[in-house]
Write a protein that holds these residues in place. Structure first.
Motif, PDB file in Angstrom:
ATOM      1  N   TYR A 302       0.809  -1.219   0.000  1.00 20.47           N
ATOM      2  CA  TYR A 302       0.000   0.000   0.000  1.00 20.47           C
ATOM      3  C   TYR A 302       0.842   1.268   0.000  1.00 20.47           C
ATOM      4  O   TYR A 302       0.475   2.273  -0.616  1.00 20.47           O
ATOM      5  CB  TYR A 302      -0.957   0.002   1.201  1.00 20.47           C
ATOM      6  CG  TYR A 302      -2.139  -0.911   0.998  1.00 20.47           C
ATOM      7  CD1 TYR A 302      -3.147  -0.584   0.106  1.00 20.47           C
ATOM      8  CD2 TYR A 302      -2.233  -2.116   1.691  1.00 20.47           C
ATOM      9  CE1 TYR A 302      -4.229  -1.438  -0.090  1.00 20.47           C
ATOM     10  CE2 TYR A 302      -3.299  -2.966   1.505  1.00 20.47           C
ATOM     11  CZ  TYR A 302      -4.298  -2.627   0.604  1.00 20.47           C
ATOM     12  OH  TYR A 302      -5.368  -3.474   0.398  1.00 20.47           O
ATOM     13  N   SER A 303       1.979   1.220   0.664  1.00 18.90           N
ATOM     14  CA  SER A 303       2.802   2.433   0.736  1.00 18.90           C
ATOM     15  C   SER A 303       3.631   2.627  -0.525  1.00 18.90           C
ATOM     16  O   SER A 303       4.040   3.748  -0.838  1.00 18.90           O
ATOM     17  CB  SER A 303       3.738   2.361   1.945  1.00 18.90           C
ATOM     18  OG  SER A 303       4.722   1.349   1.757  1.00 18.90           O
ATOM     19  N   THR A 324       2.223   3.989   5.217  1.00 21.76           N
ATOM     20  CA  THR A 324       1.024   3.240   4.832  1.00 21.76           C
ATOM     21  C   THR A 324      -0.232   3.985   5.243  1.00 21.76           C
ATOM     22  O   THR A 324      -1.192   4.112   4.467  1.00 21.76           O
ATOM     23  CB  THR A 324       1.049   1.842   5.476  1.00 21.76           C
ATOM     24  OG1 THR A 324       2.260   1.186   5.131  1.00 21.76           O
ATOM     25  CG2 THR A 324      -0.130   1.010   5.008  1.00 21.76           C
ATOM     26  N   VAL A 327      -1.536   6.653   3.102  1.00 20.42           N
ATOM     27  CA  VAL A 327      -2.320   6.214   1.945  1.00 20.42           C
ATOM     28  C   VAL A 327      -3.691   5.729   2.376  1.00 20.42           C
ATOM     29  O   VAL A 327      -4.721   6.130   1.815  1.00 20.42           O
ATOM     30  CB  VAL A 327      -1.577   5.073   1.198  1.00 20.42           C
ATOM     31  CG1 VAL A 327      -2.445   4.500   0.085  1.00 20.42           C
ATOM     32  CG2 VAL A 327      -0.257   5.581   0.647  1.00 20.42           C
ATOM     33  N   THR A 328      -3.758   4.869   3.405  1.00 24.93           N
ATOM     34  CA  THR A 328      -5.019   4.219   3.747  1.00 24.93           C
ATOM     35  C   THR A 328      -5.978   5.128   4.504  1.00 24.93           C
ATOM     36  O   THR A 328      -7.166   4.804   4.585  1.00 24.93           O
ATOM     37  CB  THR A 328      -4.747   2.960   4.584  1.00 24.93           C
ATOM     38  OG1 THR A 328      -4.025   3.329   5.769  1.00 24.93           O
ATOM     39  CG2 THR A 328      -3.918   1.959   3.798  1.00 24.93           C
ATOM     40  N   ARG A 329      -5.473   6.235   5.038  1.00 25.67           N
ATOM     41  CA  ARG A 329      -6.366   7.187   5.701  1.00 25.67           C
ATOM     42  C   ARG A 329      -6.587   8.453   4.877  1.00 25.67           C
ATOM     43  O   ARG A 329      -7.208   9.403   5.351  1.00 25.67           O
ATOM     44  CB  ARG A 329      -5.796   7.562   7.072  1.00 25.67           C
ATOM     45  CG  ARG A 329      -5.978   6.446   8.101  1.00 25.67           C
ATOM     46  CD  ARG A 329      -5.519   6.875   9.473  1.00 25.67           C
ATOM     47  NE  ARG A 329      -5.873   5.874  10.484  1.00 25.67           N
ATOM     48  CZ  ARG A 329      -5.445   5.899  11.722  1.00 25.67           C
ATOM     49  NH1 ARG A 329      -4.616   6.852  12.124  1.00 25.67           N
ATOM     50  NH2 ARG A 329      -5.806   4.966  12.576  1.00 25.67           N
ATOM     51  N   ALA A 330      -6.081   8.428   3.686  1.00 24.85           N
ATOM     52  CA  ALA A 330      -6.283   9.581   2.802  1.00 24.85           C
ATOM     53  C   ALA A 330      -7.733   9.597   2.308  1.00 24.85           C
ATOM     54  O   ALA A 330      -8.364   8.542   2.160  1.00 24.85           O
ATOM     55  CB  ALA A 330      -5.324   9.510   1.627  1.00 24.85           C
ATOM     56  N   PHE A 333      -9.804   6.745  -0.035  1.00 21.00           N
ATOM     57  CA  PHE A 333      -9.330   5.359   0.054  1.00 21.00           C
ATOM     58  C   PHE A 333     -10.471   4.479   0.551  1.00 21.00           C
ATOM     59  O   PHE A 333     -11.124   4.785   1.557  1.00 21.00           O
ATOM     60  CB  PHE A 333      -8.143   5.252   1.000  1.00 21.00           C
ATOM     61  CG  PHE A 333      -7.651   3.831   1.172  1.00 21.00           C
ATOM     62  CD1 PHE A 333      -6.822   3.252   0.235  1.00 21.00           C
ATOM     63  CD2 PHE A 333      -8.041   3.071   2.278  1.00 21.00           C
ATOM     64  CE1 PHE A 333      -6.368   1.948   0.380  1.00 21.00           C
ATOM     65  CE2 PHE A 333      -7.597   1.764   2.425  1.00 21.00           C
ATOM     66  CZ  PHE A 333      -6.755   1.198   1.475  1.00 21.00           C
ATOM     67  N   ALA A 334     -10.728   3.384  -0.164  1.00 21.59           N
ATOM     68  CA  ALA A 334     -11.790   2.447   0.207  1.00 21.59           C
ATOM     69  C   ALA A 334     -11.182   1.236   0.888  1.00 21.59           C
ATOM     70  O   ALA A 334     -10.462   0.458   0.237  1.00 21.59           O
ATOM     71  CB  ALA A 334     -12.572   2.016  -1.025  1.00 21.59           C
ATOM     72  N   PRO A 335     -11.412   1.049   2.167  1.00 20.55           N
ATOM     73  CA  PRO A 335     -10.862  -0.128   2.845  1.00 20.55           C
ATOM     74  C   PRO A 335     -11.302  -1.412   2.136  1.00 20.55           C
ATOM     75  O   PRO A 335     -12.486  -1.570   1.820  1.00 20.55           O
ATOM     76  CB  PRO A 335     -11.440  -0.042   4.252  1.00 20.55           C
ATOM     77  CG  PRO A 335     -11.731   1.413   4.449  1.00 20.55           C
ATOM     78  CD  PRO A 335     -12.174   1.909   3.107  1.00 20.55           C
ATOM     79  N   SER A 359      -7.232   0.657   9.576  1.00 19.88           N
ATOM     80  CA  SER A 359      -7.529   1.450   8.380  1.00 19.88           C
ATOM     81  C   SER A 359      -7.894   0.598   7.176  1.00 19.88           C
ATOM     82  O   SER A 359      -8.460   1.108   6.205  1.00 19.88           O
ATOM     83  CB  SER A 359      -6.325   2.333   8.030  1.00 19.88           C
ATOM     84  OG  SER A 359      -5.247   1.549   7.526  1.00 19.88           O
ATOM     85  N   LEU A 360      -7.583  -0.707   7.209  1.00 21.45           N
ATOM     86  CA  LEU A 360      -7.881  -1.592   6.075  1.00 21.45           C
ATOM     87  C   LEU A 360      -9.250  -2.251   6.200  1.00 21.45           C
ATOM     88  O   LEU A 360      -9.691  -2.934   5.269  1.00 21.45           O
ATOM     89  CB  LEU A 360      -6.809  -2.680   5.970  1.00 21.45           C
ATOM     90  CG  LEU A 360      -5.394  -2.205   5.646  1.00 21.45           C
ATOM     91  CD1 LEU A 360      -4.405  -3.372   5.682  1.00 21.45           C
ATOM     92  CD2 LEU A 360      -5.354  -1.520   4.281  1.00 21.45           C
TER      93      LEU A 360
END
Length: 595
Positions: A302-303, A324, A327-330, A333-335, A359-360
């Motif tokens: 992810y990163s 990471t 990206v995942t909390r931007a 972003f769709a978990p 976050s995932l």
């Protein structure tokens, strides 16, 4: 007097063999010798099967394979055919027979991964012909020198010196091509090991194949019973599974992943360890609806980062998770997952790692279906929680603005608390019945570690357990002695019927006995991770969460940090047999005695 195997002359032996048998058995100078008579060679290199008339193991000199020809008539003509007594003429000389038998025995020994530290040579003995035959035969180019014994060598004044002379000639011939042998080999231990390699004593109550099938059945039934316990929690969206090693936590995590996938959840099954990840992928290889990935592999994906050379703990558990989360909390972003299953969850219980997993998940750790299984008491062998700054609740700044400072949370008191305050509300499932080890081995491991982990056993006690206990503890004083013990251990395990891939060699550190192994041991080790042949080896850390029928645990010397925890983890990888090599009196003194 020599030790004769068998102790009685075989029925129908030619008179010349009887004469040689009596001479070797009764001579006072053969004391300490081991002599096989009529040794069948079923694994012959040049024919379906063969037989060595005599195989002599002479302490301090070597092994001599003897072909005895009792015939009064010994002729070899211009046509190159040998005529022995009334036998049909043959182009194959008795020296060829002796050479082929010697090579077959040598190859058998080497296939058993045992490098003999002494010469293995050959001779032909004509007990009914005089010494004049030697000069006549050695005048031929196809007859080797110093490999012929005759009637004269049966004289008590010559028997021992003649045999030793042949072996010393063989030693000098071999040492022209290979490094020198030890001057005192074979010693008493070599003699015992040679007997185990060639014709080990066998007393099977069941065949090894039957024992393997029985072990696999026992393990399968135990894990099936353990997995049934999960049905009680089928309606619980979040579950924390605790228990010591061998109580079936991995099976619960896998079973939970299957249950969730069957409910059309998007499932992530994660762990910390690369080898455990490979094992989980193998077990779920037919399920493309379950994602199996270790947590740092997810972060790299992810990163988009690549680990720098020499990446340290601060990078893996600080820089990487922060990148990471960026990206995942931007926004946008769709978990990807709706359910999380984690094995060896104590290794994942860092705030930064839990932030990434949170976050995932579509509804985060607090709102998604989750099963986290771990041994939070005895298998937390990685860096302490306070070693890194916490990076919880990273704030992602809008474009053009500076990010707000990270908000550190109060430090949790334990790994388990790190999880329980995130996965709420959660049911707790405690496992205490051992499903991995045979009950006999599990009891001995508890005794060795001076503590009790289990309240029961889901595998049946084996009434046909061998007399020797399934736990062996050897004490060594230096590295040379440890290497010798490691080789001795492997030889013994192979002789007991264990295949090399069924044996796992573990150490609490990378600079292990296996990493320094040479000769037979090095040849027996798997050269690459995951090799189907050879014996796998590595650190206890690398094999956390996994198991093997037999574990050999080396380098137990008390110098490695957390060595007691590592001893516990390494020992509990074994399902049937455990061997521990240690310098510590406190461990060696707990060696069980045979029943």
């Amino acid at each position: 007097m020599a030790t004769m195997i068998p102790g009685l002359l075989r029925a129908g032996a030619p008179p010349g063999e009887r004469t040689v048998f009596d001479a070797l058995r009764d001579h006072p100078g053969t004391d300490g010798w081991l002599v096989w008579h009529g040794l069948p060679i079923r694994h012959h290199e040049t024919q379906i099967e063969g037989e060595a008339d005599f195989v002599l193991l002479v302490p301090g000199e070597g092994m001599l394979v003897v072909e005895v020809k009792s015939h009064d008539r010994v002729e070899v003509g211009d046509d190159g055919l040998w005529r022995l007594g009334g036998q049909e003429p043959t182009p194959r000389s008795p020296y060829d027979q002796a050479w082929d038998n010697t090579r077959s025995i040598r190859q058998w020994i080497e296939r058993r991964a045992y490098v003999a530290p002494y010469p293995i040579w050959q001779a032909v003995w004509f007990p009914n012909r005089g010494g004049e035959l030697v000069a006549q035969l050695e005048a031929r180019i196809d007859v080797p020198a110093n490999e012929t014994l005759t009637r004269a060598d049966l004289d008590a004044s010559r028997t021992v010196t003649s045999i030793v002379g042949v072996l010393r000639h063989g030693r000098s011939e071999i040492e022209r091509r290979v490094p020198a042998f030890g001057s005192d080999r074979p010693d008493a231990q070599d003699v015992a090991e040679a007997q185990q390699v060639l014709v080990p004593s066998i007393s099977f109550h069941r065949t090894m194949a039957e024992r393997r099938e029985e072990r696999e059945r026992s393990l399968r039934e135990a894990t099936e019973r353990q997995e049934q316990a999960l049905q009680y929690f089928a309606g619980n969206p979040r579950l924390i599974v605790e228990g010591p090693a061998g109580t079936g936590k991995t099976n619960v995590a896998v079973r939970a992943a299957l249950l969730a996938a069957n409910r059309d959840e998007r499932v992530l099954l994660t762990c910390f360890n690369k080898r455990l990840e490979a094992e989980l992928r193998h077990r779920l290889r037919t399920r493309d609806d379950i994602t199996v990935a270790r947590v740092h592999q997810l972060m790299l994906a992810y990163s988009g980062l690549t680990p720098p050379e020499g990446a340290d703990d601060a990078w893996w558990n600080g820089t990487l998770p922060a990148a990471t989360l960026a990206v995942t909390r931007a926004p946008g972003f769709a978990p990807p997952f709706t359910a999380l299953m984690a094995d060896e969850a104590q290794d994942l219980a860092r705030e930064s790692t839990l932030d990434v997993l949170d976050s995932l998940l579509v509804d985060g750790l607090a709102g998604s279906r989750a099963v986290l299984a771990g041994d939070f008491t005895r298998q937390d062998i990685y860096r302490p929680l306070h070693a890194l700054p916490l990076v919880s609740h990273v704030t992602i700044a809008p474009p053009g603005e500076q990010p707000a400072a990270d908000v550190a949370q109060p430090e949790p008191a334990s790994r388990l608390e790190s999880i329980t305050r995130r996965v709420v509300p959660a049911a707790t499932m405690s496992l205490s019945n051992n499903v991995r080890q045979s009950p006999q081995l599990a009891e001995l491991i508890e005794r060795m570690l001076h503590t009790e982990f289990y309240i029961g056993y889901d595998r049946d006690f084996d009434e046909d357990e061998p007399d020797d206990p399934p736990l062996t503890i050897h004490r060594y004083r230096d590295e040379a002695e440890q290497q010798a013990l490691l080789q001795q251990t492997l030889l013994s395990l192979w002789d007991d019927g264990w295949d090399p891939p069924e044996i796992l060699i573990l150490s609490p550190r990378r600079a292990s006995a296996a990493s320094r192994a040479q000769g037979a041991v090095a040849d027996a080790l798997a050269h690459h991770d995951g090799d189907a042949v050879g014996t796998p080896w590595g650190t206890v850390h690398a094999f956390k969460g996994l198991e093997a029928p037999v574990v050999v645990l080396t380098d137990v010397d008390g110098t490695t940090p957390q060595w007691e925890d590592l001893l516990y983890i390494g020992a509990t990888r074994a399902t049937e047999r455990l061997v521990v090599l240690t310098t510590l009196d406190e461990i060696a003194e707990r060696a069980p005695l045979p029943r």
